[in-house]
Motif scaffolding. Structure first.
Motif, PDB file in Angstrom:
ATOM      1  N   ARG A  19       0.818  -1.211   0.000  1.00 36.19           N
ATOM      2  CA  ARG A  19       0.000   0.000   0.000  1.00 36.19           C
ATOM      3  C   ARG A  19       0.854   1.264   0.000  1.00 36.19           C
ATOM      4  O   ARG A  19       0.343   2.354  -0.243  1.00 36.19           O
ATOM      5  CB  ARG A  19      -0.912   0.006   1.225  1.00 36.19           C
ATOM      6  N   ASP A  64      -2.740  -9.795   2.401  1.00 32.79           N
ATOM      7  CA  ASP A  64      -3.967  -9.808   3.182  1.00 32.79           C
ATOM      8  C   ASP A  64      -4.213 -11.209   3.737  1.00 32.79           C
ATOM      9  O   ASP A  64      -4.170 -12.196   3.009  1.00 32.79           O
ATOM     10  CB  ASP A  64      -5.124  -9.385   2.276  1.00 32.79           C
ATOM     11  N   SER A  78     -12.311   1.577   4.384  1.00 37.11           N
ATOM     12  CA  SER A  78     -11.697   1.691   3.071  1.00 37.11           C
ATOM     13  C   SER A  78     -11.505   3.187   2.835  1.00 37.11           C
ATOM     14  O   SER A  78     -11.766   4.003   3.721  1.00 37.11           O
ATOM     15  CB  SER A  78     -12.593   1.064   2.002  1.00 37.11           C
ATOM     16  N   PHE A  83      -8.411  -1.472  -4.122  1.00 37.11           N
ATOM     17  CA  PHE A  83      -7.830  -2.161  -2.966  1.00 37.11           C
ATOM     18  C   PHE A  83      -8.007  -3.676  -3.102  1.00 37.11           C
ATOM     19  O   PHE A  83      -7.114  -4.451  -2.756  1.00 37.11           O
ATOM     20  CB  PHE A  83      -8.467  -1.672  -1.660  1.00 37.11           C
ATOM     21  N   TYR A  90      -4.475  -5.213  -4.027  1.00 30.31           N
ATOM     22  CA  TYR A  90      -3.922  -5.699  -2.759  1.00 30.31           C
ATOM     23  C   TYR A  90      -4.667  -6.904  -2.194  1.00 30.31           C
ATOM     24  O   TYR A  90      -4.334  -7.367  -1.098  1.00 30.31           O
ATOM     25  CB  TYR A  90      -3.946  -4.569  -1.707  1.00 30.31           C
ATOM     26  N   ALA A 147      -7.400  -6.948  -0.800  1.00 31.58           N
ATOM     27  CA  ALA A 147      -7.853  -6.503   0.515  1.00 31.58           C
ATOM     28  C   ALA A 147      -9.294  -6.943   0.759  1.00 31.58           C
ATOM     29  O   ALA A 147     -10.170  -6.692  -0.069  1.00 31.58           O
ATOM     30  CB  ALA A 147      -7.751  -4.980   0.624  1.00 31.58           C
ATOM     31  N   TYR A 148      -9.527  -7.572   1.892  1.00 36.13           N
ATOM     32  CA  TYR A 148     -10.864  -8.034   2.234  1.00 36.13           C
ATOM     33  C   TYR A 148     -11.825  -6.849   2.284  1.00 36.13           C
ATOM     34  O   TYR A 148     -11.599  -5.866   2.990  1.00 36.13           O
ATOM     35  CB  TYR A 148     -10.837  -8.754   3.596  1.00 36.13           C
ATOM     36  N   ASN A 155     -10.722  -3.095   2.311  1.00 37.25           N
ATOM     37  CA  ASN A 155     -10.281  -2.284   3.451  1.00 37.25           C
ATOM     38  C   ASN A 155      -8.933  -1.643   3.142  1.00 37.25           C
ATOM     39  O   ASN A 155      -8.108  -2.197   2.414  1.00 37.25           O
ATOM     40  CB  ASN A 155     -10.200  -3.136   4.727  1.00 37.25           C
ATOM     41  N   GLY A 196      -6.751  -2.479   7.375  1.00 38.52           N
ATOM     42  CA  GLY A 196      -6.731  -3.725   8.122  1.00 38.52           C
ATOM     43  C   GLY A 196      -7.911  -3.865   9.061  1.00 38.52           C
ATOM     44  O   GLY A 196      -9.007  -3.373   8.818  1.00 38.52           O
TER      45      GLY A 196
END
Length: 491
Positions: free
Chosen positions: A40, A275, A303, A419, A423, A425-426, A429, A432
């Motif tokens: 990120r 992630d 996010s 994201f 990434y 990202a879940y 987000n 994190g």
């Protein structure tokens, strides 16, 4: 005995772990799915403008110093730091702002000028915040989240009540002015939760803010990424970009290899800085520790909708960091955490690195970074991005008393879909998993897989939590656990 360790991802936690593991003499190889390292914290360079794509606040300089000191180095061996004054401005209306100075004495005076007696209250608050900082950052966060007993010490027992109170209550007991309250609640937003859901103990973030100050690496946060990459390379770490990890191969309940761009790559141990939830999808279902129901039940940090903007002139009435709190703070928080939706009147943050760093934009121009916190998992469309850009630009123009839209020569956006795509990202987000009481220390996802031998995790979804300094610490914690395993295997 030298082991081959493959690391997935190249964010701060992965870079940190790579350095520590290489220092122990292991063969460390880092695979990054994108075309540059940093996760990120990547850098964007376009049309003469330079942007840090993610983190832009350099707080807790002692954590960075401690990291480099572990290798016999100093931050000054790699990059130069500038202490910002003002650290930042918080705007509440048209040219109505509070500037946070680079030292506590001036901040105390500023508070007193706004609310009589608040300066003394701030000094008392900061004594407690510094005490918490000394306990947390110098000790607690360097524990691996293996056992609840890690939180038990003479110091923490004395402060047990602070794990059950919350920042919002504490601030409101001491201060009445809503603007001062918002300024004191602001730092815990870095932890990813509402102040009312963040334990009182986390007031150490206020000491990080007012006590230690806000810094800027001379040419941006990517200076730190570059420094860690250089250190890792000096230690023998190899980096491969454009390397998408498709699967983690498990044999006899042991991680044996990863599949990268269709190629099987053997290793003695796999460490993921990607992630956490995504990493477990790279495993066969029976080897996953956490179900979709588990992830769905967690409180995730927001996010973000980000804009990277180049202006063809120098802007007026700006500072390096600017927070726009001219709308309802509590309503926006509600629209992130309680009733997730696009906010009606969002708070937003603006960062103009070219105020401090002349290389961030061509001569006579300005580079701007704008951020709106959003609920994770929210709908993300080009139309919504455009609508919200117009919203914040109108307010920015009104508040800073200038016209800027017609001076935009470059603009790119980045939001939830990016994201997820870039990434993994879940729910898209950005920061994190939030550090709420039930998501602190041993209650966070584990650094070591409980189902697969030789599989470890690091980063913002595990301990200690969100933020750049915690990411550096996470890399150290996981490398220590790995080293302990290898030491046991020698016996």
């Amino acid at each position: 005995m030298k082991k081959k360790i493959t690391i997935i991802g190249s964010g701060f936690s992965a870079l940190s772990a790579a350095c520590y593991l290489a220092k122990k003499g292991h063969e460390v190889v880092v695979f990054e799915k994108n075309n540059s390292i940093g996760g990120r914290a990547r850098q964007m360079r376009k049309q003469g403008f330079t942007f840090d794509m993610g983190p832009s606040w350099y707080w807790m300089p002692d954590v960075f110093e401690r990291f480099f000191a572990d290798f016999g180095k100093k931050t000054t061996d790699y990059y130069e730091l500038i202490k910002l004054n003002p650290a930042y401005r918080v705007y509440f209306g048209v040219q109505e702002f509070i500037a946070i100075a680079d030292n506590l004495d001036e901040i105390v005076d500023e508070f007193d000028s706004i609310e009589t007696g608040s300066g003394k209250q701030l000094q008392e608050f900061m004594v407690e915040a510094q005490s918490n900082y000394d306990i947390a950052i110098k000790d607690l966060v360097y524990r691996p989240g293996v056992s609840p007993l890690e939180l038990v010490s003479l110091e923490t027992v004395k402060k047990i009540g602070q794990f059950f109170g919350n920042i919002s209550q504490d601030v409101r007991k001491k201060f009445k002015n809503e603007k001062l309250i918002q300024i004191l609640e602001f730092p815990v937003l870095f932890l990813g939760a509402k102040p009312s859901d963040t334990p009182s103990f986390y007031s150490f973030m206020n000491f990080a803010d007012f006590g230690l100050g806000t810094w800027h690496p001379k040419t941006g946060m990517f200076d730190v990424v570059r420094a860690m990459e250089n250190l890792a390379t000096e230690l023998g770490v190899q980096f491969f970009v454009n390397s998408n990890i498709e699967k983690i191969i498990v044999e006899n309940k042991t991680a044996k290899a990863i599949v990268v761009n269709g190629e099987r790559i053997e290793s003695d141990l796999v460490l993921s800085g990607a992630d956490y939830q995504h990493t477990e999808t790279l495993l066969d279902r029976k080897y996953r520790q956490y179900s979709e129901k588990y992830w769905e039940s967690r409180v995730f940090a927001p996010s973000s909708l980000l804009f990277y903007v180049g202006f063809n002139k120098k802007l007026e009435n700006i500072s390096h960091h600017m927070l726009f709190f001219d709308t309802d703070f509590n309503q926006h928080a509600k629209e992130i955490y309680d009733e997730p939706k696009w906010p009606a009147d969002p708070l937003f943050y603006a960062n103009f690195p070219s105020v401090t760093d002349k290389t961030a934009a061509p001569d006579g121009m300005e580079s701007g970074f704008f951020l709106i916190p959003l609920a994770p998992g929210i709908e993300d469309t080009a139309a919504l991005r455009a609508e919200y850009f117009d919203k914040i630009m109108q307010r920015f123009e009104t508040i800073t008393k200038q016209s800027v839209k017609e001076h935009i020569v470059f603009k790119e956006s980045f939001c939830k879909n990016d994201f997820v795509e870039q990434y993994n990202a879940y729910k898209g987000n950005a920061y994190g998993m939030a550090n709420t009481l039930l998501q602190t220390a041993f209650l966070r996802p584990k650094l070591k897989s409980q189902k697969v031998r030789n599989l470890y995790f690091t980063g913002q979804l595990t301990v200690p939590g969100p933020g750049v300094p915690p990411a550096l610490i996470s890399g150290k914690l996981v490398s220590d656990l790995i080293d302990k395993q290898f030491q046991k295997e020698k016996l």
